[in-house]
Design a protein around this motif. Structure first.
Motif, short mmCIF file in Angstrom:
data_model
loop_
_atom_site.label_atom_id
_atom_site.label_comp_id
_atom_site.label_asym_id
_atom_site.label_seq_id
_atom_site.Cartn_x
_atom_site.Cartn_y
_atom_site.Cartn_z
N ASP A 90 84.32 -63.98 -35.06
CA ASP A 90 85.59 -63.82 -35.76
C ASP A 90 85.38 -63.20 -37.13
O ASP A 90 86.16 -62.34 -37.56
CB ASP A 90 86.30 -65.16 -35.91
N ARG A 93 84.80 -59.62 -36.66
CA ARG A 93 86.08 -58.99 -36.29
C ARG A 93 87.01 -58.82 -37.49
O ARG A 93 87.83 -57.91 -37.52
CB ARG A 93 86.79 -59.80 -35.20
N GLN A 94 86.89 -59.69 -38.49
CA GLN A 94 87.70 -59.52 -39.71
C GLN A 94 87.35 -58.20 -40.38
O GLN A 94 88.23 -57.52 -40.93
CB GLN A 94 87.48 -60.67 -40.67
N PRO A 97 88.01 -54.97 -36.60
CA PRO A 97 88.80 -55.59 -35.53
C PRO A 97 88.55 -55.03 -34.13
O PRO A 97 88.73 -55.72 -33.13
CB PRO A 97 90.25 -55.35 -35.95
N ASP A 98 88.12 -53.77 -34.04
CA ASP A 98 87.95 -53.14 -32.72
C ASP A 98 86.55 -53.33 -32.13
O ASP A 98 86.22 -52.71 -31.13
CB ASP A 98 88.27 -51.65 -32.80
#
Length: 167
Positions: A90, A93-94, A97-98
Motif C-alpha cells: 500500500d 502504491r501511494q 498507484p499503477d
C-alpha cells in the motif's frame, strides 16, 4: 504495449529470485531494473546480517525509497522488493498507484536451498522462516500475480511479460 503497466515490483521472500527475474524482465521490456536491497540503509543490512529480522519501523523508510525510485522513473522501471505485507505494498502504491506486483514464490525447501547457495549475501538462511511468517499473499484487489519459482527464470519472465502486457 503502450497501455501496459510500466512500474513493476518483483516481490517475494529472500531467495525467490527477485534479482534474476527483475533483471531479465527489465531487459525483455526495455525498462531499468534496480535491486531494492541497494536502497537499504546500512543499519538494516547490519541487522539482517546478524540474523535479526527487520521490524515495520525498520522497513518504512526503505519502502519509501522504493516508491521514490519508481516515481523517479516516470517512463517505467522494475524494482526488486520483498513487499511482504499488504501495508508495505500500500505504501508503494501511494507513490505509484499503477504499480504491478510480480510475486515470485516457491516452497520453503526450494527457497532454503537457494539461500544456502548465495555466498556473501547479507541475508542469512536463518531469516527465511521469519519472512515466510510475515508474508501476506496478494489480495484480489491488488494488481499482482504469483509466479512459481520452480519454473526456469526465462519462462517466469515470459509469463510475467505476457501477463503485464494483457493486464
Amino acid at each position: 504495449m503502450t497501455d501496459m503497466r510500466r512500474h513493476i515490483v518483483v516481490m517475494g521472500v529472500s531467495g525467490s529470485g527477485k534479482t534474476t527475474v527483475g533483471q531479465l524482465l527489465g531487459t525483455k521490456l526495455g525498462l531499468p531494473y534496480r535491486d531494492g536491497d541497494d536502497l537499504h540503509p546500512q543499519v538494516n543490512i547490519d541487522k539482517m546480517a546478524r540474523g535479526e529480522a527487520l521490524t515495520d519501523e525498520d522497513r518504512w523508510p526503505w519502502l519509501e525509497l522504493v516508491g521514490a525510485w519508481l516515481v523517479d522513473h516516470p517512463e517505467g522501471g522494475i524494482i526488486g522488493c520483498s513487499a511482504l505485507k499488504r501495508s508495505y505494498r500500500d505504501l508503494i502504491r501511494q507513490a505509484v498507484p499503477d504499480v504491478a506486483f510480480v510475486h515470485v514464490h516457491g516452497t520453503r525447501e526450494l527457497l532454503s536451498r537457494r539461500m544456502e547457495y548465495r555466498p556473501g549475501h547479507f541475508m542469512p538462511p536463518s531469516l527465511l522462516d521469519s519472512q515466510l511468517d510475515t508474508l501476506e499473499e496478494l489480495e484480489s484487489d491488488e494488481h499482482g500475480r504469483v509466479f512459481d519459482v520452480s519454473a526456469p527464470a526465462a519462462r517466469i519472465v515470459d509469463d510475467a511479460a505476457e501477463w503485464i502486457a494483457t493486464a
